[in-house]
Design a protein around this motif. Sequence first.
Motif, PDB file in Angstrom:
ATOM      1  N   ASP A   7       0.727  -1.192   0.078  1.00  0.00           N
ATOM      2  CA  ASP A   7      -0.087   0.056   0.139  1.00  0.00           C
ATOM      3  C   ASP A   7       1.009   1.433   0.050  1.00  0.00           C
ATOM      4  O   ASP A   7       0.318   2.242  -0.404  1.00  0.00           O
ATOM      5  N   GLU A   8       2.256   1.275   0.563  1.00  0.00           N
ATOM      6  CA  GLU A   8       2.789   2.416   0.658  1.00  0.00           C
ATOM      7  C   GLU A   8       3.551   2.649  -0.915  1.00  0.00           C
ATOM      8  O   GLU A   8       4.326   3.432  -0.686  1.00  0.00           O
ATOM      9  N   GLY A   9       3.596   1.646  -1.501  1.00  0.00           N
ATOM     10  CA  GLY A   9       4.055   1.835  -2.875  1.00  0.00           C
ATOM     11  C   GLY A   9       5.618   1.767  -2.988  1.00  0.00           C
ATOM     12  O   GLY A   9       6.062   2.348  -4.165  1.00  0.00           O
ATOM     13  N   SER A  10       6.125   1.044  -2.278  1.00  0.00           N
ATOM     14  CA  SER A  10       7.584   0.817  -2.422  1.00  0.00           C
ATOM     15  C   SER A  10       7.993  -0.043  -3.724  1.00  0.00           C
ATOM     16  O   SER A  10       8.970   0.195  -4.211  1.00  0.00           O
ATOM     17  N   GLY A  11       7.226  -0.905  -3.908  1.00  0.00           N
ATOM     18  CA  GLY A  11       7.447  -2.005  -5.049  1.00  0.00           C
ATOM     19  C   GLY A  11       8.313  -2.767  -4.667  1.00  0.00           C
ATOM     20  O   GLY A  11       8.885  -3.333  -5.774  1.00  0.00           O
ATOM     21  N   ARG A  12       9.147  -2.815  -3.612  1.00  0.00           N
ATOM     22  CA  ARG A  12      10.324  -3.738  -3.223  1.00  0.00           C
ATOM     23  C   ARG A  12      10.060  -5.252  -3.377  1.00  0.00           C
ATOM     24  O   ARG A  12       8.874  -5.600  -2.720  1.00  0.00           O
ATOM     25  N   PRO A  13      10.797  -5.980  -3.709  1.00  0.00           N
ATOM     26  CA  PRO A  13      10.763  -7.626  -3.666  1.00  0.00           C
ATOM     27  C   PRO A  13      10.671  -7.419  -2.258  1.00  0.00           C
ATOM     28  O   PRO A  13      11.099  -7.373  -1.150  1.00  0.00           O
ATOM     29  N   HIS A  14       9.596  -8.733  -1.779  1.00  0.00           N
ATOM     30  CA  HIS A  14       9.587  -9.269  -0.355  1.00  0.00           C
ATOM     31  C   HIS A  14       9.000 -10.912  -0.531  1.00  0.00           C
ATOM     32  O   HIS A  14       8.468 -11.297  -1.497  1.00  0.00           O
ATOM     33  N   ARG A  15       9.047 -11.206   0.795  1.00  0.00           N
ATOM     34  CA  ARG A  15       8.368 -12.593   0.716  1.00  0.00           C
ATOM     35  C   ARG A  15       7.816 -12.827   2.159  1.00  0.00           C
ATOM     36  O   ARG A  15       8.358 -12.802   3.080  1.00  0.00           O
ATOM     37  N   PHE A  16       6.429 -13.423   2.103  1.00  0.00           N
ATOM     38  CA  PHE A  16       5.871 -13.880   3.483  1.00  0.00           C
ATOM     39  C   PHE A  16       5.920 -15.229   3.336  1.00  0.00           C
ATOM     40  O   PHE A  16       5.181 -15.854   2.543  1.00  0.00           O
ATOM     41  N   HIS A  17       6.832 -15.885   4.037  1.00  0.00           N
ATOM     42  CA  HIS A  17       6.532 -17.390   4.137  1.00  0.00           C
ATOM     43  C   HIS A  17       5.919 -17.881   5.260  1.00  0.00           C
ATOM     44  O   HIS A  17       6.166 -17.856   6.388  1.00  0.00           O
ATOM     45  N   HIS A  18       4.914 -18.798   4.812  1.00  0.00           N
ATOM     46  CA  HIS A  18       3.974 -19.248   5.977  1.00  0.00           C
ATOM     47  C   HIS A  18       4.284 -20.797   6.395  1.00  0.00           C
ATOM     48  O   HIS A  18       4.287 -21.740   5.229  1.00  0.00           O
ATOM     49  N   ILE A  19       4.616 -21.278   7.461  1.00  0.00           N
ATOM     50  CA  ILE A  19       4.849 -22.433   7.969  1.00  0.00           C
ATOM     51  C   ILE A  19       3.671 -23.099   8.182  1.00  0.00           C
ATOM     52  O   ILE A  19       3.005 -22.567   9.437  1.00  0.00           O
ATOM     53  N   SER A  20       3.169 -24.244   7.744  1.00  0.00           N
ATOM     54  CA  SER A  20       2.043 -24.949   8.263  1.00  0.00           C
ATOM     55  C   SER A  20       2.391 -26.517   8.416  1.00  0.00           C
ATOM     56  O   SER A  20       3.356 -26.780   8.753  1.00  0.00           O
ATOM     57  N   THR A  21       1.156 -27.172   8.514  1.00  0.00           N
ATOM     58  CA  THR A  21       1.429 -28.507   8.934  1.00  0.00           C
ATOM     59  C   THR A  21       0.719 -29.523   8.016  1.00  0.00           C
ATOM     60  O   THR A  21      -0.182 -29.059   7.217  1.00  0.00           O
ATOM     61  N   ASP A  22       1.077 -30.787   7.824  1.00  0.00           N
ATOM     62  CA  ASP A  22       0.194 -31.857   7.186  1.00  0.00           C
ATOM     63  C   ASP A  22      -0.922 -32.184   8.021  1.00  0.00           C
ATOM     64  O   ASP A  22      -1.903 -32.869   7.204  1.00  0.00           O
ATOM     65  N   GLU A  23      -1.131 -31.749   9.130  1.00  0.00           N
ATOM     66  CA  GLU A  23      -2.455 -31.994   9.841  1.00  0.00           C
ATOM     67  C   GLU A  23      -3.652 -31.432   8.958  1.00  0.00           C
ATOM     68  O   GLU A  23      -4.910 -31.889   9.392  1.00  0.00           O
ATOM     69  N   VAL A  24      -3.468 -30.528   8.536  1.00  0.00           N
ATOM     70  CA  VAL A  24      -4.677 -29.671   7.600  1.00  0.00           C
ATOM     71  C   VAL A  24      -5.282 -30.525   6.714  1.00  0.00           C
ATOM     72  O   VAL A  24      -6.593 -30.442   6.256  1.00  0.00           O
ATOM     73  N   TYR A  25      -4.704 -31.842   6.135  1.00  0.00           N
ATOM     74  CA  TYR A  25      -4.912 -32.600   5.332  1.00  0.00           C
ATOM     75  C   TYR A  25      -5.939 -33.727   5.817  1.00  0.00           C
ATOM     76  O   TYR A  25      -6.661 -34.474   5.098  1.00  0.00           O
TER      77      TYR A  25
END
Length: 350
Positions: A116-134
Motif C-alpha cells: 500500500d505504501e508503494g515501495s514496489g520492493r521485492p518481498h516474501r511472506f513465508h508461512h509455515i503450516s502442517t500436514d494435519e490440515v489434510y
Amino acid sequence: MSNLLVTGGAGFIGGNFVHYWADNYLDDAVIVLDCLTYAGNESTIAGIEQAELVKGDIRDTDHVEKLLRERDIETIVHFAAESHVDRSISGPDAFIDTNILGTNSLLKAARAVWLDEGSGRPHRFHHISTDEVYGSLGPNDPAFSETTPYQPNSPYSASKASSDHLVRAYHHTFGLEVTTSNCSNNYGPYQYPEKLIPLFLLNALHGRALPIYGDGMNVRDWLHVEDHCRGIEACLSYGRNGETYNIGGGAELPNMAVIDRICAEVDRAFVEIDGLADRYPDAPAAKGRPTSELKEFVIDRKGHDRRYAIDETKARGELGYAPSHDFESGLAGTLRWYLDNEGWWRALQP
C-alpha cells in the motif's frame, strides 16, 4: 545483506531456524518477534549475535508495521502458532486468536508496508503450516500432496487450515508475494517437552509412565528440524510466488515404533554414559531394568488422526529438497542433546 522477521523465533522450530540461518547467512540480520508464552524460550536463541529478540504479539498490527518499516525488513518467516493438539481440544480459543487472527494481523501489516505504501520492493511472506490440515489417511491411501483437499479434524489443524487460506487470499487478492510449506512431525533440539519424543525421554529419565494413546499404531512422518529448516531455506530461495510445498522427513512410522526406539536409546545411553545412573536414579535403566516397562496405554485422544504421510515430489523437483537425516541417527542425536543440555529443559519444569 537481508533483513528477516522471524515470528515465533524463540520456539522450537523457529529457534532452530534462527540458529540455522545465523550459521549459514552471516551477514543477514534476524529480528525475532515472540511473545514468549510457555513454549517460547529466550534461552533457545541466546548468544546468536545476528538475532535480536523483540518481545511482542503478532496480533499487534501497528507494532509489526513499525518493525517492518524501521528495520527495513523484506522477508517474514512466520512460525508463531499454538501447535499442541491436546491443548486445542481443551482450549480452542487461543488457537483461533494466535493462528487465525495473528496471521491475519501479520498479513495486514505486510500488505500495508510492502504494497500500500508503494515501495514496489521485492518481498516474501513465508508461512509455515502442517500436514494435519489434510486430515487423516487410511492405511493404503496415497500420501498427502499439495493438491490433497483440506479436511482438518482438530481445532489446531482447523486453525492452521484457516491461516493457510488467508495467506493464499492475500496473494491472489492483493498481490502479496507468498509461499507456504506444510511439514510433517518435527523432532530435534529445543522442543518443548509436551510433544512425544522429549516428553517420553524425560519421563523415562524420571521413572514416570510413558502414556500411549489408543493402540499406539497411529502413523506419522518424522522430520528432523534441521531438514525442515533446509526445506524453508529452499522455499525462500527457489519457491515460486504463491505456491505451496510439502516438506517431509521420509520416515513414516507408527507411534509404537518410535516409542520402542526411544526406550532402546535410553537403555543404551545408560550403558554407554558414565554417571547417568547417578544423575537419574529413578530411571528403570539406572537399576538395570528396561525402560519399556514404563509403557502404559491410555484412552485415545478425541478425534485422533490415524495416519499422516507426505509426498514431497514437488519440493524435490522444484526446490531440490531432500531430507538428510535418517530417523535412527536423528533420534539418537536428539536424545543425546537433551542429556547434554539439562539446564535448558530443567528451567521449563514446574
